[in-house]
Design a protein around this motif. Structure first.
Motif, PDB file in Angstrom:
ATOM      1  N   CYS A  48       0.824  -1.214   0.000  1.00  0.00           N
ATOM      2  CA  CYS A  48       0.000   0.000   0.000  1.00  0.00           C
ATOM      3  C   CYS A  48       0.854   1.259   0.000  1.00  0.00           C
ATOM      4  O   CYS A  48       0.350   2.349   0.275  1.00  0.00           O
ATOM      5  N   HIS A  49       2.145   1.113  -0.267  1.00  0.00           N
ATOM      6  CA  HIS A  49       3.069   2.250  -0.225  1.00  0.00           C
ATOM      7  C   HIS A  49       4.308   1.880  -1.040  1.00  0.00           C
ATOM      8  O   HIS A  49       4.548   0.701  -1.335  1.00  0.00           O
ATOM      9  N   LEU A  50       5.080   2.871  -1.386  1.00  0.00           N
ATOM     10  CA  LEU A  50       6.411   2.614  -1.945  1.00  0.00           C
ATOM     11  C   LEU A  50       7.413   2.566  -0.795  1.00  0.00           C
ATOM     12  O   LEU A  50       7.282   3.300   0.183  1.00  0.00           O
ATOM     13  N   ASP A  51       8.415   1.703  -0.915  1.00  0.00           N
ATOM     14  CA  ASP A  51       9.512   1.760   0.044  1.00  0.00           C
ATOM     15  C   ASP A  51      10.815   1.961  -0.732  1.00  0.00           C
ATOM     16  O   ASP A  51      10.823   1.998  -1.971  1.00  0.00           O
ATOM     17  N   ALA A  52      11.911   2.114   0.012  1.00  0.00           N
ATOM     18  CA  ALA A  52      13.181   2.462  -0.622  1.00  0.00           C
ATOM     19  C   ALA A  52      13.656   1.384  -1.585  1.00  0.00           C
ATOM     20  O   ALA A  52      14.228   1.678  -2.642  1.00  0.00           O
ATOM     21  N   ASN A  53      13.391   0.124  -1.246  1.00  0.00           N
ATOM     22  CA  ASN A  53      13.858  -0.962  -2.101  1.00  0.00           C
ATOM     23  C   ASN A  53      13.097  -0.993  -3.429  1.00  0.00           C
ATOM     24  O   ASN A  53      13.675  -1.282  -4.478  1.00  0.00           O
ATOM     25  N   MET A  54      11.810  -0.715  -3.380  1.00  0.00           N
ATOM     26  CA  MET A  54      11.035  -0.654  -4.632  1.00  0.00           C
ATOM     27  C   MET A  54      11.578   0.466  -5.524  1.00  0.00           C
ATOM     28  O   MET A  54      11.767   0.274  -6.730  1.00  0.00           O
ATOM     29  N   VAL A  55      11.830   1.630  -4.918  1.00  0.00           N
ATOM     30  CA  VAL A  55      12.368   2.746  -5.708  1.00  0.00           C
ATOM     31  C   VAL A  55      13.735   2.369  -6.260  1.00  0.00           C
ATOM     32  O   VAL A  55      14.055   2.642  -7.421  1.00  0.00           O
ATOM     33  N   ARG A  56      14.535   1.682  -5.432  1.00  0.00           N
ATOM     34  CA  ARG A  56      15.872   1.271  -5.893  1.00  0.00           C
ATOM     35  C   ARG A  56      15.763   0.349  -7.105  1.00  0.00           C
ATOM     36  O   ARG A  56      16.579   0.424  -8.029  1.00  0.00           O
ATOM     37  N   SER A  57      14.751  -0.521  -7.089  1.00  0.00           N
ATOM     38  CA  SER A  57      14.580  -1.462  -8.211  1.00  0.00           C
ATOM     39  C   SER A  57      14.267  -0.739  -9.517  1.00  0.00           C
ATOM     40  O   SER A  57      14.435  -1.297 -10.595  1.00  0.00           O
ATOM     41  N   ALA A  58      13.810   0.518  -9.402  1.00  0.00           N
ATOM     42  CA  ALA A  58      13.458   1.287 -10.602  1.00  0.00           C
ATOM     43  C   ALA A  58      14.583   2.208 -11.051  1.00  0.00           C
ATOM     44  O   ALA A  58      14.501   2.809 -12.125  1.00  0.00           O
ATOM     45  N   LEU A  59      15.646   2.316 -10.235  1.00  0.00           N
ATOM     46  CA  LEU A  59      16.707   3.296 -10.542  1.00  0.00           C
ATOM     47  C   LEU A  59      17.286   3.099 -11.935  1.00  0.00           C
ATOM     48  O   LEU A  59      17.542   4.064 -12.658  1.00  0.00           O
ATOM     49  N   GLY A  60      17.478   1.843 -12.312  1.00  0.00           N
ATOM     50  CA  GLY A  60      18.077   1.559 -13.604  1.00  0.00           C
ATOM     51  C   GLY A  60      17.223   2.000 -14.782  1.00  0.00           C
ATOM     52  O   GLY A  60      17.723   2.224 -15.884  1.00  0.00           O
ATOM     53  N   SER A  61      15.930   2.125 -14.542  1.00  0.00           N
ATOM     54  CA  SER A  61      15.017   2.535 -15.620  1.00  0.00           C
ATOM     55  C   SER A  61      14.847   4.041 -15.688  1.00  0.00           C
ATOM     56  O   SER A  61      14.222   4.559 -16.620  1.00  0.00           O
ATOM     57  N   LEU A  62      15.376   4.746 -14.667  1.00  0.00           N
ATOM     58  CA  LEU A  62      15.174   6.197 -14.605  1.00  0.00           C
ATOM     59  C   LEU A  62      16.317   6.918 -15.318  1.00  0.00           C
ATOM     60  O   LEU A  62      17.487   6.623 -15.077  1.00  0.00           O
ATOM     61  N   PRO A  63      16.001   7.872 -16.176  1.00  0.00           N
ATOM     62  CA  PRO A  63      17.042   8.606 -16.914  1.00  0.00           C
ATOM     63  C   PRO A  63      17.620   9.730 -16.052  1.00  0.00           C
ATOM     64  O   PRO A  63      17.455  10.909 -16.351  1.00  0.00           O
TER      65      PRO A  63
END
Lengths: 228, 228
Positions: free
Chosen positions: A97-112
């Motif tokens: 029900c929320h984002l956490d740091a690990n989820m955001v980290r998993s997206a880092l590679g996709s972020l420009p």
């Protein structure tokens, strides 16, 4: 049993904070200011971003779109030709029900990160848990719709205390509700004295320029920092 | 690591279901129909209950009021002279964003089960986690405010699928928003075909009689069951 449970929760939050710091270092290194944008479901985060992102001058803003399922909001924002990455908590994260740091980290590679000055993380719509998890952001902002009533700061104080900015949205609906704006703002400042506030309507555009300015000032601060 | 995490979550839900069944047995024994009422923050659960509970004839309804903090809603309902018990997830339950079966069980001793025909459990305002935890209820209902937009069934499908009834509230605001009711209802039925729906406005009173009837029919069914 209860003591064990409490300790486990604290451990989990510590792990989250460790990963959040790592995210923050990566964002700082890239000179990207990160905003964690939170609200209850349907408060108007995406509608406000559509207005704001329509014209940000030479400041390049990207969005990390957090949802339990689907990519409706990401599609709305991608049509503005800003870089948008979708992060679904329902796929691989148990429908959190929320984002956490690990989820955001998993997206880092996709972020420009090299191509943007600011990243806005649109969190899952929820007034409770997102406030408990840092994700590596510089600043936290939340949107509160006047249609939700005057009492939300009193009922969900952690969220209102966690944020540097409260965006009171849908003010065009005020004449059509029994909500008293002064009471709402009084409750807001009782819970978080000194919190910055902006009054907006994503529908009429009122207050959107002020919100854009608030964001762009922070984006340029980070840019100065990265150059220095 | 991921497999372990999944197993722990399943175990926790199993424990919840075990306690929910125990709650259900206690409710059945007392002849009390239990409604788990859910929504996003500020959708109007309490305002609707204020309208409904103002006159329930000879059907006796009690309320278990779930909030992270405070007792604002419980005080509003107690002024109607119905039995109300406050359950705070912030006190002893780590500030959880939902009620679970064990929390409800902890309140059983405070509930006047022998003196009521129906218990309405007003869950924490949240469109995600409350749908994952049975608490021993007979039926699940949710309130969706039109001010939240047309897309909420698509973005939070588990909640809309979990409920037998969707109460579409604040319909008095429809002329003042860009929300198209047919689109909202289309999304609702796409996610949960056959779900019952009621259109209400706690502000004008529209649809409140229909909601009261919906509840009272279920309360009398349970009474017949307890007598038999």
């Amino acid at each position: 049993m209860h003591r064990v449970k409490v300790r486990v929760v604290e451990d989990a939050l510590d792990a989250n904070n460790t990963i959040a710091r790592a995210n923050r270092q990566d964002f700082d290194r890239a000179g990207v200011t990160v905003v964690n944008l939170m609200s209850a479901p349907g408060a108007g985060k995406t509608a406000l971003l559509e207005r704001v992102l329509a014209d940000t001058g030479d400041v390049r803003i990207g969005v990390l779109e957090g949802d339990v399922e689907g990519s409706l909001d990401a599609e709305r924002l991608a049509s503005l030709h800003v870089p948008v990455v979708q992060l679904n908590t329902g796929a691989g994260f148990g429908g959190e029900c929320h984002l956490d740091a690990n989820m955001v980290r998993s997206a880092l590679g996709s972020l420009p990160l090299a191509d943007i000055d600011m990243l806005i993380i649109e969190n899952v719509g929820n007034l409770v848990c997102p406030a408990e998890f840092r994700v590596g952001e510089d600043v936290r902002a939340m949107v509160c719709s006047v249609a939700e009533g005057e009492d939300k700061p009193l009922k969900y104080p952690l969220m209102f205390r966690a944020c540097e900015l409260a965006i009171v949205n849908k003010i065009d609906l005020l004449p059509h509700t029994d909500v008293d704006l002064d009471t709402l703002l009084g409750n807001l400042h009782a819970v978080h004295p000194g919190i910055e506030q902006l009054l907006t309507s994503a529908r009429t555009g009122e207050g959107v320029d002020a919100l854009r300015d608030w964001l762009l000032v922070r984006a340029s601060r980070s840019e100065a920092h990265a150059v220095a």
